[in-house]
Design a protein around this motif. Structure first.
Motif, PDB file in Angstrom:
ATOM      1  N   GLU A   1       0.843  -1.188   0.000  1.00  0.00           N
ATOM      2  CA  GLU A   1       0.000   0.000   0.000  1.00  0.00           C
ATOM      3  C   GLU A   1       0.885   1.248   0.000  1.00  0.00           C
ATOM      4  OE1 GLU A   1      -2.271   0.782   3.517  1.00  0.00           O
ATOM      5  OE2 GLU A   1      -0.771  -0.087   4.852  1.00  0.00           O
ATOM      6  N   SER A   2       0.351   2.329  -0.541  1.00  0.00           N
ATOM      7  CA  SER A   2       1.093   3.588  -0.587  1.00  0.00           C
ATOM      8  C   SER A   2       0.761   4.429   0.636  1.00  0.00           C
ATOM      9  CB  SER A   2       0.747   4.362  -1.868  1.00  0.00           C
ATOM     10  OG  SER A   2       1.098   3.612  -3.006  1.00  0.00           O
TER      11      SER A   2
ATOM     12  N   LYS B   1       2.696   7.693  -2.055  1.00  0.00           N
ATOM     13  CA  LYS B   1       1.677   8.092  -3.014  1.00  0.00           C
ATOM     14  C   LYS B   1       2.288   9.140  -3.949  1.00  0.00           C
ATOM     15  CE  LYS B   1      -2.139   7.439   0.275  1.00  0.00           C
ATOM     16  NZ  LYS B   1      -3.231   8.102   1.029  1.00  0.00           N
TER      17      LYS B   1
END
Length: 495
Positions: free
Chosen positions: A251-252, A309
């Motif tokens: 996950e970012s 992200k």
């Protein structure tokens, strides 16, 4: 009992155990186990009435009811049984061992902890006690614990620059004892009026970390728990025990704050055919990496960029070789300039880390979406190294020492910053270089200085002899590390 009395009591008992050969690290371990059991017992009672997952046979009350050899035997069984549980409970007690061989002193520690209501105690009080022990443990150079402890003044400055916001995720792929998480937590609490949803997110969902050393991970979890991060009955653990570099992030995240472990290479220790201990360099073959290398620092830089992200921000401590090394190092630097806005580099002085021989920097970069043009337009450098001297005991790094850098960094529009360096002020420590100037340098080197070293020209302003001796030692050890880097690069080239 007031705060000062509790701190004094915890510390005095630590000194008593040191006479028996029990160091700060071993004391911290036992304190962690026993504090966790005591707080679980408190949470199990009204008004909380929470389930901790601790079996009745191995809870706090079962320890309180025993003494002597019976207590010692029961404590050993308790540690073993709880280490097999899931979630936060299992992680705290993973590979747990009793390091206090005198049952009488073990009983006294239990009695000392039992006197206080730890749940009702303020998080800052509990945290200060534990953080103080962690720092003392780091100062014990023989234990090697210093490599997991980043100076708190430096952590504070990095958080002040990134200024994390509520409802955003914060990660550290080599979190040590959790210093970056705690500083970010404090910043969010002090600088924002958090509503109920934001407080819950901060407590349960903000932080993600990795720490492969079981004892260090245990201390990080307890440190955060004492600071009111996480819950006693958490089934999932937000600090993973896996090597962060093995696979791409699942996950970012919004922010990464990190000081990855020093040392050039990742390696695996194994027993060879002759029955001797041997090491094999680890090379991570990841499709999301720009360069394949056994250089641990370069791999962490690449991994951290992959974690972010497209709007994410990072502040990362890196050794000098990341700024100048050729081969994979040059590739990583060029890709950082292209794919992120690598906007600021803080050159750090020696004498601030517990591991000697470290010449380090903090790089600040903002991740960006894919584009045809390079995102980095200019890099601001702050030379906090030249003519600056610190020692861990007599003149440690303090928050005030970094105020000028934070002021330079935190101007409202970085692109409109004013350099403090000029022809009229050649002593200015804040200076920018354009992308074109950087890319034209040999190997795209970011190892840039412009201030004159006064110790080479002004003998009247030499630092004190002890500081000078430590600085010479730091330079010698840093030089040896640089030679190891060169040898390693040559070996990679030959392969």
């Amino acid at each position: 009992m007031n705060t000062a009395s509790i701190v004094s009591k915890v510390w005095s008992f630590c000194n008593t155990l040191r006479d028996d050969g029990v160091g700060y690290g071993d004391y911290l371990e036992q304190l962690t186990y026993l504090l966790f059991l005591k707080m679980a017992d408190e949470y199990a009672k009204p008004p909380y009435n929470r389930k901790s997952g601790i079996p009745f046979d191995y809870d706090w009350q079962s320890l309180r009811s025993k003494r002597g050899t019976e207590l010692e035997a029961h404590y050993l069984v308790t540690l073993r049984e709880l280490g097999q549980k899931k979630g936060l409970l299992g992680q705290i007690f993973t590979k747990a061992q009793n390091k206090i061989q005198d049952p009488a002193k073990l009983y006294k520690i239990i009695a000392m902890i039992d006197e206080e209501n730890w749940v009702m105690m303020g998080a800052d009080v509990k945290g200060d006690i534990y953080e103080g022990l962690l720092e003392k443990n780091a100062e014990d150079t023989k234990s090697g614990a210093g490599q997991y402890f980043t100076p708190r003044a430096l952590i504070w400055a990095m958080v002040e620059c990134l200024r994390p916001e509520p409802m955003k995720t914060i990660a550290d792929p080599a979190c040590g004892t959790g210093g970056f998480f705690l500083a970010a937590y404090d910043f969010l609490v002090k600088n924002h009026r958090l509503d109920r949803e934001q407080k819950e997110f901060l407590k349960k969902s903000t932080f993600r970390g990795n720490e492969i050393v079981a004892n260090t991970r245990r201390m990080a979890l307890m440190n955060m728990f004492l600071h009111n991060i996480g819950d006693i009955d958490d089934e999932l653990c937000f600090i993973a025990s896996t090597d962060a570099l093995i696979a791409p992030p699942f996950e970012s995240v919004d922010y990464v704050l990190a000081n990855p472990p020093f040392g050039k290479k990742s390696s695996l220790t194994f027993t060879n055919e002759e029955g001797e201990q041997d090491q094999e360099d680890l090379t991570y073959n990841r499709q999301d990496f720009w360069a394949t290398t056994s250089n641990k620092q370069l791999n962490f830089v690449q991994h951290i960029r992959a974690m972010l992200k497209t709007t994410g921000k990072a502040a990362v401590v890196v050794p000098d070789n990341v700024l100048f090394e050729g081969g994979a190092g040059e590739t990583v630097r060029k890709q950082l300039l292209l794919n992120t806005d690598l906007h600021t580099i803080l050159r750090l002085p020696t004498g601030v880390f517990y591991k000697q021989g470290v010449k380090a920097n903090v790089i600040f970069f903002d991740n960006k979406p894919a584009a045809k043009q390079h995102w980095t337009k200019e890099i601001w450098f702050y030379d906090f190294r030249t003519n600056i001297h610190f020692t861990l005991k007599k003149n440690p790094l303090k928050k005030d020492d970094l105020e000028d850098f934070i002021t330079c960094y935190s101007s409202e529009n970085r692109h409109n910053c004013t350099e403090t360096y000029s022809e009229n002020n050649p002593e200015g420590r804040w200076r920018k270089f354009t992308y074109e100037e950087i890319i034209a340098r040999d190997k795209t080197s970011l190892d840039i200085f412009w201030l004159k070293d006064k110790s080479l020209t002004d003998l009247d302003n030499l630092p004190a002899p002890d500081i000078l001796a430590l600085e010479i030692l730091e330079n010698l050890e840093a030089g040896l590390e640089s030679f190891r880097t060169i040898v390693g690069s040559l070996e990679e080239t030959e392969v």
